[in-house]
Design a protein around this motif. Structure first.
Motif, mmCIF file in Angstrom:
data_model
loop_
_atom_site.group_PDB
_atom_site.id
_atom_site.type_symbol
_atom_site.label_atom_id
_atom_site.label_comp_id
_atom_site.label_asym_id
_atom_site.label_seq_id
_atom_site.Cartn_x
_atom_site.Cartn_y
_atom_site.Cartn_z
ATOM 1 N N PRO A 36 -3.996 2.321 2.060
ATOM 2 C CA PRO A 36 -2.997 1.226 2.468
ATOM 3 C C PRO A 36 -1.804 1.985 3.191
ATOM 4 O O PRO A 36 -1.350 3.138 2.408
ATOM 5 N N ALA A 37 -1.204 1.541 4.125
ATOM 6 C CA ALA A 37 0.043 1.973 4.612
ATOM 7 C C ALA A 37 0.842 0.847 5.168
ATOM 8 O O ALA A 37 0.625 -0.203 5.242
ATOM 9 N N MET A 38 2.259 1.300 5.555
ATOM 10 C CA MET A 38 3.058 0.339 6.156
ATOM 11 C C MET A 38 3.190 0.795 7.644
ATOM 12 O O MET A 38 3.559 1.971 7.855
ATOM 13 N N TYR A 39 2.776 0.268 8.495
ATOM 14 C CA TYR A 39 2.718 0.317 10.018
ATOM 15 C C TYR A 39 3.833 -0.263 10.434
ATOM 16 O O TYR A 39 4.310 -1.662 10.468
ATOM 17 N N VAL A 40 5.186 0.666 11.224
ATOM 18 C CA VAL A 40 6.489 0.182 11.342
ATOM 19 C C VAL A 40 6.623 0.370 12.934
ATOM 20 O O VAL A 40 6.469 1.702 13.517
ATOM 21 N N VAL A 64 -8.476 -2.460 9.145
ATOM 22 C CA VAL A 64 -7.530 -2.340 8.185
ATOM 23 C C VAL A 64 -7.180 -3.686 7.791
ATOM 24 O O VAL A 64 -6.772 -4.527 8.413
ATOM 25 N N ALA A 65 -7.160 -3.705 6.469
ATOM 26 C CA ALA A 65 -6.641 -5.208 5.962
ATOM 27 C C ALA A 65 -5.045 -5.266 6.076
ATOM 28 O O ALA A 65 -4.264 -5.021 4.895
ATOM 29 N N VAL A 66 -4.740 -5.794 7.344
ATOM 30 C CA VAL A 66 -3.353 -5.600 7.548
ATOM 31 C C VAL A 66 -2.705 -6.962 7.345
ATOM 32 O O VAL A 66 -3.000 -7.954 7.991
ATOM 33 N N VAL A 67 -1.659 -7.072 6.601
ATOM 34 C CA VAL A 67 -0.740 -8.191 6.540
ATOM 35 C C VAL A 67 0.493 -8.063 7.179
ATOM 36 O O VAL A 67 1.155 -7.177 7.135
ATOM 37 N N SER A 68 0.784 -9.013 8.147
ATOM 38 C CA SER A 68 1.896 -8.976 9.022
ATOM 39 C C SER A 68 3.102 -9.729 8.569
ATOM 40 O O SER A 68 2.935 -10.967 8.078
ATOM 41 N N ILE A 69 4.143 -8.894 8.316
ATOM 42 C CA ILE A 69 5.270 -9.862 7.697
ATOM 43 C C ILE A 69 6.296 -10.593 8.889
ATOM 44 O O ILE A 69 6.585 -10.038 9.936
ATOM 45 N N GLN A 103 -2.180 -6.040 -4.074
ATOM 46 C CA GLN A 103 -3.553 -6.563 -3.859
ATOM 47 C C GLN A 103 -4.152 -5.432 -2.916
ATOM 48 O O GLN A 103 -5.331 -5.585 -2.685
ATOM 49 N N GLY A 104 -3.356 -4.474 -2.522
ATOM 50 C CA GLY A 104 -3.905 -3.372 -1.698
ATOM 51 C C GLY A 104 -3.938 -3.505 -0.175
ATOM 52 O O GLY A 104 -4.413 -2.864 0.610
ATOM 53 N N TYR A 105 -3.222 -4.629 0.299
ATOM 54 C CA TYR A 105 -3.192 -4.714 2.015
ATOM 55 C C TYR A 105 -2.278 -3.671 2.399
ATOM 56 O O TYR A 105 -1.240 -3.245 1.775
ATOM 57 N N GLN A 140 8.280 3.003 -0.981
ATOM 58 C CA GLN A 140 8.224 3.935 -2.112
ATOM 59 C C GLN A 140 7.736 3.525 -3.481
ATOM 60 O O GLN A 140 6.833 3.989 -4.300
ATOM 61 N N GLU A 141 7.853 2.273 -3.565
ATOM 62 C CA GLU A 141 7.495 1.830 -4.784
ATOM 63 C C GLU A 141 5.862 1.927 -5.032
ATOM 64 O O GLU A 141 5.647 1.930 -6.070
ATOM 65 N N PHE A 142 5.281 1.370 -3.977
ATOM 66 C CA PHE A 142 3.753 1.264 -3.898
ATOM 67 C C PHE A 142 3.169 2.644 -3.496
ATOM 68 O O PHE A 142 1.942 2.672 -3.270
ATOM 69 N N ASN A 143 4.079 3.667 -3.300
ATOM 70 C CA ASN A 143 3.830 4.767 -2.747
ATOM 71 C C ASN A 143 2.804 4.778 -1.330
ATOM 72 O O ASN A 143 1.774 5.423 -1.383
ATOM 73 N N TYR A 144 3.169 4.033 -0.427
ATOM 74 C CA TYR A 144 2.631 3.900 0.828
ATOM 75 C C TYR A 144 3.261 4.819 1.817
ATOM 76 O O TYR A 144 4.409 4.975 1.808
ATOM 77 N N ASP A 145 2.141 5.306 2.472
ATOM 78 C CA ASP A 145 2.807 6.195 3.627
ATOM 79 C C ASP A 145 3.195 5.416 4.859
ATOM 80 O O ASP A 145 2.808 4.217 4.915
#
Length: 251
Positions: A36-40, A64-69, A103-105, A140-145
């Motif tokens: 899981p990662a954060m796509y920015v 990729v189980a991606v959730v859009s904000i 939840q790992g998204y 940072q909190e969830f250790n996402y790249d």
């Protein structure tokens, strides 16, 4: 919280955009569905053409189980709200984003939000992130790249006919913003849209460039957080410049 991805719906809705804009996706080697990662990245004007293609590419092509904000305003209208949810979108409150990450998204975020969508003249491909750092703190909190990406094409499909600045900068509108309730409702004028000269979008190729993952493990202080965000923006601007050259070369 239940995320409502509908793969077939995503594919159908993006199909028209893909047929019309013939997108090119680069940097697939930096996409890893197992981590899981954060796509920015940058948000295009109106955000209605590139977002479906981007979500379809990540979700259907790379699993990729991606959730859009999404902006809060998307969830005020019943039918539109359900359509947005089918793309795996959630209301962009910290509580919902944190729940999705628990939840790992993977997370797709446009830090410029609604203001970057409602661009004014002279803001083409500008990152309007204001003082937003919450998305990085959650990473940072969830250790996402962080996986930066650049999207080229979306800011050129429309030419602005009426610039929202003509309203926002008017003295009477500025007077209205002195009323706290109106200032909050109008988000200091950020919700006022510019209007295009023509409703039908120009047909031109879209390009998406994913870039190497960025770890936040070495970010500890506020100064380092600010520097990381500046570096992230630099990566996106560099990606946009490289895509522009690629397009000029007809590749």
């Amino acid at each position: 919280m239940q995320v409502k991805h509908d793969g077939q719906w995503i594919r159908r809705l993006s199909a028209l955009s893909k047929l019309y804009f013939t997108p090119t996706f680069l940097g697939a080697e930096y996409i890893d569905a197992s981590r899981p990662a954060m796509y920015v990245g940058n948000h295009s004007m109106y955000g209605i053409f590139d977002s479906p293609m981007l979500i379809d590419y990540l979700y259907n092509e790379h699993k990729v189980a991606v959730v859009s904000i999404a902006d809060h305003s998307h969830f005020y209208v019943p039918l539109w709200r359900e359509a947005v949810k089918k793309f795996g979108a959630i209301d962009g409150t910290q509580h919902y984003v944190r729940t999705a990450m628990q939840q790992g998204y993977s997370i797709l975020v446009f830090p410029g939000g609604g203001r970057e969508v409602l661009k004014r003249k002279g803001e083409q491909y500008q990152l309007i992130w204001k003082q937003r750092y919450g998305f990085l703190k959650l990473a940072q909190e969830f250790n996402y790249d962080i996986v930066p990406f650049a999207a080229l094409g979306g800011d050129e499909v429309y030419e602005i006919g009426f610039d929202a600045n003509k309203i926002v900068q008017h003295k009477y509108f500025q007077t209205l913003l002195k009323v706290p309730q109106l200032k909050k409702l109008l988000r200091q004028g950020d919700v006022i849209p510019s209007l295009p000269k023509r409703l039908f979008p120009k047909r031109l190729p879209f390009y998406f460039q994913f870039m190497p993952r960025q770890s936040m493990a070495q970010v500890h202080t506020q100064e380092e957080l600010i520097a990381f965000r500046q570096s992230l923006q630099h990566h996106i601007y560099t990606g946009l410049a490289e895509l522009s050259v690629l397009r000029q070369q007809g590749q």
